[in-house]
Design a protein around this motif. Structure first.
Motif, PDB file in Angstrom:
ATOM      1  N   ASP A 492       0.917  -1.270   0.085  1.00 42.39           N
ATOM      2  CA  ASP A 492       0.077  -0.079  -0.069  1.00 42.39           C
ATOM      3  C   ASP A 492       0.837   1.219   0.154  1.00 42.39           C
ATOM      4  O   ASP A 492       0.511   2.142  -0.703  1.00 42.39           O
ATOM      5  CB  ASP A 492      -1.029   0.023   1.138  1.00 42.39           C
ATOM      6  N   SER A 496       1.132   4.029  -3.358  1.00 41.01           N
ATOM      7  CA  SER A 496       0.843   5.336  -3.289  1.00 41.01           C
ATOM      8  C   SER A 496       1.801   6.296  -4.004  1.00 41.01           C
ATOM      9  O   SER A 496       1.521   7.381  -4.107  1.00 41.01           O
ATOM     10  CB  SER A 496       0.539   5.792  -1.821  1.00 41.01           C
ATOM     11  N   TYR A 497       3.170   5.813  -4.265  1.00 40.90           N
ATOM     12  CA  TYR A 497       4.028   6.413  -5.178  1.00 40.90           C
ATOM     13  C   TYR A 497       4.129   5.786  -6.581  1.00 40.90           C
ATOM     14  O   TYR A 497       5.014   6.319  -7.074  1.00 40.90           O
ATOM     15  CB  TYR A 497       5.399   6.224  -4.266  1.00 40.90           C
ATOM     16  N   ALA A 501      -1.102   6.729  -8.816  1.00 32.77           N
ATOM     17  CA  ALA A 501      -1.358   7.449  -7.808  1.00 32.77           C
ATOM     18  C   ALA A 501      -0.972   8.617  -7.726  1.00 32.77           C
ATOM     19  O   ALA A 501      -1.231   9.619  -6.666  1.00 32.77           O
ATOM     20  CB  ALA A 501      -1.012   6.606  -6.259  1.00 32.77           C
ATOM     21  N   THR A 502       0.390   8.922  -8.456  1.00 29.94           N
ATOM     22  CA  THR A 502       0.851  10.092  -8.299  1.00 29.94           C
ATOM     23  C   THR A 502       1.608  10.650  -9.625  1.00 29.94           C
ATOM     24  O   THR A 502       1.947   9.883 -10.627  1.00 29.94           O
ATOM     25  CB  THR A 502       2.088  10.212  -7.418  1.00 29.94           C
TER      26      THR A 502
END
Length: 632
Positions: A492, A496-497, A501-502
């Motif tokens: 997780d 997120s990176y 997600a980014t």
């Protein structure tokens, strides 16, 4: 291992070439701590090769086996002959057949000789107290790379503990003297294969009977090896008490019951002759220990499953569905008529398989083999559709559940044959190899397969290895739940990176069953136990990056153990594609297995410790990515 789960928070990363964990005599992993070290291993750099005291047993011949092989060559060999050692006659015969079939000149087949050596131990022997049956395959030295293929793919060579037992008896009987260092061998070295294909190749080696020149690095390694004899017993027993060696059959029975899912108290159970039994938790009625077969390695279970199909069913090509571990595909290609390869393992590949089976040619299929999930991309095949095709076109499904494991997923209802590497999370301790095979008693092909196996199966699992495997696996279930939670937290965080997600990420993809073909995984995913938080997606994931520089920086900075294998009680990482597909990088990339892929097996460390480790590695990858962008 004892019932308590050991903390690995303070594990020290071993140096290049050390066993993982350090100084473990029968370790099945070796430290390759940097990306450069892994490339150097594949390219045969002496800096790396000379530092190695051990390696994964199917690729690196343990030094105790080297020593025993040298004794066998001196006792039974002709000039310029080398040998390989096996525990059963049928295995030696299959090795000979394999080598002869690959003779360079078919009109002049290789001269491969077989010798059986019964090493008799005195009843009062401190080692085993009975005779040891050793089968020796002798062949010309220049044919060693062919013999090595059989050793690697079949996974049926003798174990290092068996070699130590043989050496112990021979020393007690005065047939050999105890050397100053177990690292010195009187035959050409077998530890590595430093050509472009290090799995099979071999550069020039010293002539038979001569000791290779010792480099400074080798001297250091030999001095380190001398300490093993003193430390070995302590390290092997450090986590708990083994059964006595006389209880080997009891240990094997308990292992088979544990794997069949019939032990009423799987966690912390130990074989005492009175285990309480229950109906199997495998999801198939009627499974018993009699349907479970043990093997010395996971690959031996896969090889044996394929051999069982070849011996029981009409000859035909097999199907390798999905991008499986490298030796699985090699087994299907090198034994029997060959195989069809559907390397993506997705819905489009199921469509293509169905089109092939329903075509005008309508080829017969021997069996289909897949992993659930796959290694290293953690993709889950649509087992429902594959089962439907197997029933419609009358072929068995062979499924490898090593990565999923039966705590997390229920696979047997879809399979005719279920195989697994017990060396991984089932053991967790990186000190023993093992494999298992289960026949589904409700499968259409069960009567045929069972009858043939009852006729041909021979137990070649060394008794001491079974004892260590039994001990290690007593808390298997408890460890899996901790590893599940740890892995999900790490994934997780990394996800997120990622680019999903980014913006402008350094991470391209995180491959993990939570996100890869999730609907197929969920069909087989078992319910969470009451009170358990998180998911049961297993302990393995892979990660790719937006640049090779970022991948290298991430791997080099990550402060965990680094080497081959997976499912260890401690976190273990490797540049998977470099190790498994170094000579076929472009081919692997066609199926999404990128050159810079890093595979991580998460362990039992404290979760905050793990997140700090991966945060550190991510920061290094981001800095490397920025430098790459600035310079381009």
């Amino acid at each position: 291992m004892s019932a308590a789960v050991t903390s690995y928070d303070k594990i020290v990363c071993p140096s290049l070439g050390d066993s993982i964990p350090s100084a473990l005599p029968h370790a099945i992993s070796v430290s390759l701590p940097t990306w450069k070290d892994n490339v150097g291993y594949e390219e045969g750099e002496r800096r790396v090769i000379d530092a190695m005291c051990t390696g994964y047993p199917r690729f690196f011949v343990h030094k105790s086996i080297q020593k025993l092989s040298a004794i066998c060559e001196a006792k039974f060999g002709l000039q310029n002959e080398q040998c390989m050692l096996f525990p059963k006659a049928y295995i030696a015969n299959r090795c000979r057949d394999f080598m002869i079939a690959r003779s360079i000149e078919p009109s002049t087949p290789l001269a491969v000789r077989l010798v059986q050596w019964i090493i008799h131990a005195d009843e009062t022997s401190s080692s085993i107290g009975h005779e040891i049956e050793l089968h020796i395959v002798l062949f010309p030295s220049d044919a060693y790379p062919i013999a090595k293929q059989f050793w690697q793919h079949a996974g049926l060579g003798i174990s290092s503990r068996m070699a130590v037992a043989c050496l112990s008896v021979l020393e007690e009987q005065g047939e050999i003297s105890r050397p100053k260092s177990p690292a010195m061998s009187t035959s050409p070295p077998r530890t590595c294969f430093p050509s472009r294909n290090r799995h099979y190749g071999s550069k020039a080696t010293p002539s038979f009977g001569k000791v290779a020149a010792t480099t400074q690095a080798q001297s250091v390694a030999q001095a380190r090896d001398e300490d093993w004899n003193d430390q070995g017993s302590y390290l092997e027993e450090r986590y708990g008490r083994n059964l006595p060696t006389s209880a080997a059959m009891l240990a094997k029975r308990t292992l088979r019951r544990r794997i069949a899912g019939v032990l009423a108290h799987e966690e912390d159970s130990s074989p005492n002759g009175g285990d309480e039994l229950r109906p199997s938790t495998r999801g198939v009625e009627g499974v018993t220990e009699e349907d479970v077969y043990l093997f010395p390695t996971g690959m031996a279970a896969i090889w044996s499953a394929h051999q069982l199909c070849l011996a029981s069913l009409p000859p035909a090509k097999s199907v390798c569905f999905g991008f499986t571990y490298t030796d699985t595909l090699k087994i299907l290609q090198k034994w029997g008529p060959g195989c069809y390869f559907f390397g993506n393992g997705d819905e489009a590949d199921v469509d293509a398989l169905e089109a092939l089976l329903s075509s005008s040619e309508s080829p017969k299929i021997l069996a289909l083999l897949c992993e659930f999930p796959s290694n290293p991309l953690l993709r889950s095949a649509n087992l429902g559709r594959l089962r439907n095709l197997a029933d419609r076109y009358d072929f068995p499904l062979v499924i490898d559940e090593t990565v999923g494991n039966f705590v997390n997923v229920e696979i047997l209802p879809f399979a005719d044959i279920l195989v697994s590497s017990l060396s991984k999370v089932f053991s967790g301790e990186t000190n023993v190899m093992g494999g298992s095979l289960i026949l589904n008693p409700k499968g259409k092909h069960y009567p045929t397969l069972k009858a043939k196996f009852e006729e041909t199966y021979e137990d070649s699992y060394w008794y001491e290895d079974a004892i260590y495997m039994e001990r290690n696996s007593r808390n298997f279930v408890k460890r899996v739940w901790i590893i599940n939670r740890n892995t999900e937290a790490v994934c997780d965080f990394l996800h997120s990176y990622s680019r999903l997600a980014t913006p402008n990420p350094v991470i391209k993809n995180v491959y993990y069953p939570k996100w890869e073909s999730r609907q197929n995984y969920d069909v087989c995913r078992l319910p969470l136990p009451e009170g358990e938080k998180g998911g049961n997606f297993g302990g393995l994931f892979s990660i790719t990056f937006t640049s090779e520089e970022a991948a290298h920086a991430f791997f080099d900075t990550l402060p965990c153990a680094k080497g081959p294998s997976l499912g260890t009680n401690f976190t273990l990482a490797c540049p998977y594609t470099i190790l498994a597909h170094f000579t076929e990088l472009d081919w692997a990339a066609e199926y999404g297995v990128e050159k810079s892929l890093v595979r991580v097996s998460v362990g039992l460390e404290d979760r905050e410790c793990l997140l700090a480790w991966f945060g550190l590695a991510l920061k290094a990858a981001e800095e490397a990515g920025k430098s790459k962008t600035a310079s381009s």
